[in-house]
Scaffold this motif. Structure first.
Motif, PDB file in Angstrom:
ATOM      1  N   ALA A   1     -27.065 -13.468  44.937  1.00 51.60           N
ATOM      2  CA  ALA A   1     -25.818 -12.871  44.440  1.00 51.60           C
ATOM      3  C   ALA A   1     -25.539 -13.231  42.977  1.00 51.60           C
ATOM      4  O   ALA A   1     -25.066 -12.390  42.213  1.00 51.60           O
ATOM      5  N   GLU A   2     -25.871 -14.468  42.593  1.00 48.77           N
ATOM      6  CA  GLU A   2     -25.551 -14.871  41.213  1.00 48.77           C
ATOM      7  C   GLU A   2     -26.369 -14.116  40.165  1.00 48.77           C
ATOM      8  O   GLU A   2     -26.044 -14.130  38.982  1.00 48.77           O
ATOM      9  N   HIS A   3     -27.452 -13.454  40.593  1.00 44.07           N
ATOM     10  CA  HIS A   3     -28.284 -12.691  39.652  1.00 44.07           C
ATOM     11  C   HIS A   3     -27.762 -11.281  39.417  1.00 44.07           C
ATOM     12  O   HIS A   3     -28.195 -10.615  38.479  1.00 44.07           O
ATOM     13  N   ILE A   4     -26.853 -10.826  40.280  1.00 42.81           N
ATOM     14  CA  ILE A   4     -26.388  -9.432  40.198  1.00 42.81           C
ATOM     15  C   ILE A   4     -25.844  -9.068  38.809  1.00 42.81           C
ATOM     16  O   ILE A   4     -26.266  -8.063  38.237  1.00 42.81           O
ATOM     17  N   PRO A   5     -24.945  -9.896  38.216  1.00 40.42           N
ATOM     18  CA  PRO A   5     -24.435  -9.519  36.888  1.00 40.42           C
ATOM     19  C   PRO A   5     -25.544  -9.404  35.833  1.00 40.42           C
ATOM     20  O   PRO A   5     -25.448  -8.604  34.905  1.00 40.42           O
ATOM     21  N   LEU A   6     -26.599 -10.191  35.995  1.00 37.12           N
ATOM     22  CA  LEU A   6     -27.715 -10.163  35.042  1.00 37.12           C
ATOM     23  C   LEU A   6     -28.594  -8.925  35.247  1.00 37.12           C
ATOM     24  O   LEU A   6     -29.245  -8.459  34.313  1.00 37.12           O
ATOM     25  N   LEU A   7     -28.607  -8.412  36.479  1.00 34.20           N
ATOM     26  CA  LEU A   7     -29.444  -7.250  36.800  1.00 34.20           C
ATOM     27  C   LEU A   7     -28.739  -5.913  36.554  1.00 34.20           C
ATOM     28  O   LEU A   7     -29.391  -4.900  36.328  1.00 34.20           O
ATOM     29  N   LEU A   8     -27.408  -5.917  36.618  1.00 37.03           N
ATOM     30  CA  LEU A   8     -26.648  -4.672  36.480  1.00 37.03           C
ATOM     31  C   LEU A   8     -27.022  -3.830  35.252  1.00 37.03           C
ATOM     32  O   LEU A   8     -27.157  -2.617  35.373  1.00 37.03           O
ATOM     33  N   PRO A   9     -27.191  -4.441  34.068  1.00 38.11           N
ATOM     34  CA  PRO A   9     -27.526  -3.612  32.901  1.00 38.11           C
ATOM     35  C   PRO A   9     -28.809  -2.788  33.084  1.00 38.11           C
ATOM     36  O   PRO A   9     -28.961  -1.723  32.485  1.00 38.11           O
ATOM     37  N   ALA A  10     -29.717  -3.257  33.931  1.00 41.36           N
ATOM     38  CA  ALA A  10     -30.989  -2.549  34.149  1.00 41.36           C
ATOM     39  C   ALA A  10     -30.784  -1.198  34.830  1.00 41.36           C
ATOM     40  O   ALA A  10     -31.664  -0.340  34.784  1.00 41.36           O
ATOM     41  N   LEU A  11     -29.619  -0.984  35.453  1.00 37.27           N
ATOM     42  CA  LEU A  11     -29.341   0.323  36.058  1.00 37.27           C
ATOM     43  C   LEU A  11     -29.180   1.402  34.989  1.00 37.27           C
ATOM     44  O   LEU A  11     -29.209   2.588  35.296  1.00 37.27           O
ATOM     45  N   LYS A  12     -29.018   0.978  33.742  1.00 39.45           N
ATOM     46  CA  LYS A  12     -28.883   1.941  32.640  1.00 39.45           C
ATOM     47  C   LYS A  12     -30.154   1.976  31.770  1.00 39.45           C
ATOM     48  O   LYS A  12     -30.151   2.553  30.681  1.00 39.45           O
ATOM     49  N   ASP A  13     -31.216   1.353  32.243  1.00 36.14           N
ATOM     50  CA  ASP A  13     -32.471   1.320  31.474  1.00 36.14           C
ATOM     51  C   ASP A  13     -32.962   2.743  31.212  1.00 36.14           C
ATOM     52  O   ASP A  13     -32.874   3.602  32.090  1.00 36.14           O
ATOM     53  N   PRO A  14     -33.504   3.018  30.013  1.00 32.66           N
ATOM     54  CA  PRO A  14     -34.010   4.366  29.743  1.00 32.66           C
ATOM     55  C   PRO A  14     -35.216   4.765  30.619  1.00 32.66           C
ATOM     56  O   PRO A  14     -35.466   5.949  30.819  1.00 32.66           O
ATOM     57  N   PHE A  15     -35.940   3.764  31.143  1.00 32.67           N
ATOM     58  CA  PHE A  15     -37.131   4.073  31.948  1.00 32.67           C
ATOM     59  C   PHE A  15     -36.746   4.186  33.412  1.00 32.67           C
ATOM     60  O   PHE A  15     -36.198   3.257  34.007  1.00 32.67           O
ATOM     61  N   MET A  16     -37.055   5.340  34.002  1.00 33.44           N
ATOM     62  CA  MET A  16     -36.641   5.613  35.378  1.00 33.44           C
ATOM     63  C   MET A  16     -37.182   4.605  36.384  1.00 33.44           C
ATOM     64  O   MET A  16     -36.510   4.294  37.355  1.00 33.44           O
ATOM     65  N   LYS A  17     -38.380   4.075  36.152  1.00 34.88           N
ATOM     66  CA  LYS A  17     -38.948   3.108  37.112  1.00 34.88           C
ATOM     67  C   LYS A  17     -38.081   1.858  37.213  1.00 34.88           C
ATOM     68  O   LYS A  17     -37.947   1.275  38.283  1.00 34.88           O
ATOM     69  N   VAL A  18     -37.514   1.458  36.094  1.00 39.82           N
ATOM     70  CA  VAL A  18     -36.649   0.272  36.092  1.00 39.82           C
ATOM     71  C   VAL A  18     -35.358   0.584  36.846  1.00 39.82           C
ATOM     72  O   VAL A  18     -34.954  -0.168  37.740  1.00 39.82           O
ATOM     73  N   ARG A  19     -34.726   1.713  36.499  1.00 44.45           N
ATOM     74  CA  ARG A  19     -33.473   2.095  37.179  1.00 44.45           C
ATOM     75  C   ARG A  19     -33.691   2.197  38.684  1.00 44.45           C
ATOM     76  O   ARG A  19     -32.912   1.694  39.485  1.00 44.45           O
ATOM     77  N   SER A  20     -34.772   2.850  39.051  1.00 43.55           N
ATOM     78  CA  SER A  20     -35.089   3.101  40.450  1.00 43.55           C
ATOM     79  C   SER A  20     -35.333   1.799  41.217  1.00 43.55           C
ATOM     80  O   SER A  20     -34.777   1.587  42.301  1.00 43.55           O
ATOM     81  N   THR A  21     -36.133   0.916  40.654  1.00 47.63           N
ATOM     82  CA  THR A  21     -36.482  -0.342  41.324  1.00 47.63           C
ATOM     83  C   THR A  21     -35.277  -1.255  41.484  1.00 47.63           C
ATOM     84  O   THR A  21     -35.074  -1.848  42.547  1.00 47.63           O
ATOM     85  N   VAL A  22     -34.464  -1.359  40.444  1.00 47.35           N
ATOM     86  CA  VAL A  22     -33.297  -2.236  40.517  1.00 47.35           C
ATOM     87  C   VAL A  22     -32.285  -1.670  41.524  1.00 47.35           C
ATOM     88  O   VAL A  22     -31.662  -2.415  42.283  1.00 47.35           O
ATOM     89  N   THR A  23     -32.180  -0.349  41.568  1.00 48.99           N
ATOM     90  CA  THR A  23     -31.307   0.302  42.556  1.00 48.99           C
ATOM     91  C   THR A  23     -31.738  -0.075  43.972  1.00 48.99           C
ATOM     92  O   THR A  23     -30.917  -0.467  44.805  1.00 48.99           O
ATOM     93  N   LEU A  24     -33.030   0.025  44.230  1.00 52.54           N
ATOM     94  CA  LEU A  24     -33.557  -0.343  45.552  1.00 52.54           C
ATOM     95  C   LEU A  24     -33.337  -1.825  45.843  1.00 52.54           C
ATOM     96  O   LEU A  24     -33.017  -2.198  46.971  1.00 52.54           O
ATOM     97  N   THR A  25     -33.509  -2.651  44.828  1.00 56.73           N
ATOM     98  CA  THR A  25     -33.314  -4.092  44.991  1.00 56.73           C
ATOM     99  C   THR A  25     -31.900  -4.385  45.484  1.00 56.73           C
ATOM    100  O   THR A  25     -31.709  -5.151  46.434  1.00 56.73           O
TER     101      THR A  25
END
Length: 195
Positions: A35-59
């Motif tokens: 849970a403590e990593h969530i704030p650090l991972l949230l910005p990746a949902l806006k990554d320009p590369f779809m693979k990053v957005r997609s993977t973090v969403t699934l995570t």
């Protein structure tokens, strides 16, 4: 401890090379953040590369309960420009179940997405999040989708909704002229009554 390896990987999500960011996102998903990593991972949902957005969403979807705070951000991705991101957003929302109720309007819109994989995952998500009669007619409509997988997932979604779907299923079975669809609707009523 594997989770100690997460901080350098989270840092790598800022790398200029998109493949490095995607590899970091995949490794983070594999390890399973806390849970403590969530704030650090949230910005990746806006990554320009779809693979990053997609993977973090699934995570976030796999994290379940602790990641509920990400539901509003994941809901926005149901309208992402990329098909896989939209599909994975719907899949993650499905994993949150009733906690993702606020996402249902976006998922209902996704039932008419141009991509079958998105329509299919959206119908499954709606059934898991809000298995009420309200969306049954839309699910029944998808039983006639051009895409076979969407039809199968719509059937599964109606089964998930269960008894609240029976009246609409019976009504549709009486109203349709298509013999295949009539049999399918009657069969679904039987399966639901038997469960």
């Amino acid at each position: 401890h594997a989770r100690e390896a997460l901080l350098p990987l989270i840092e790598a999500l800022k790398h200029e090379d998109r493949d490095a960011r995607a590899a970091a996102a995949a490794a983070i998903k594999q390890i399973g953040p806390a849970a403590e990593h969530i704030p650090l991972l949230l910005p990746a949902l806006k990554d320009p590369f779809m693979k990053v957005r997609s993977t973090v969403t699934l995570t976030f979807g796999y994290m379940g309960e602790p990641a509920k705070v990400t539901i509003p951000e994941i809901t926005k991705l149901v309208k992402d420009e990329n098909t896989w991101v939209r599909m994975h957003a719907a899949a993650s929302l499905a994993r949150f179940g009733k906690d993702a109720k606020e996402a249902v309007p976006a998922l209902v819109e996704a039932l008419s997405d141009e991509a079958g994989i998105v329509r299919g995952m959206a119908v499954v998500a709606i059934a898991r999040i809000d298995p009420s009669p309200e969306y049954v007619s839309k699910m029944i409509f998808l039983l006639q989708d051009d895409n076979e997988r969407v039809r199968t997932l719509a059937e599964e979604a109606l089964f998930t909704v269960g008894k609240p779907a029976i009246d609409d299923l019976k009504g549709a079975a009486e109203a349709v002229s298509d013999a295949r669809l009539k049999v399918l609707l009657q069969e679904l009523v039987r399966k639901i009554q038997a469960k």
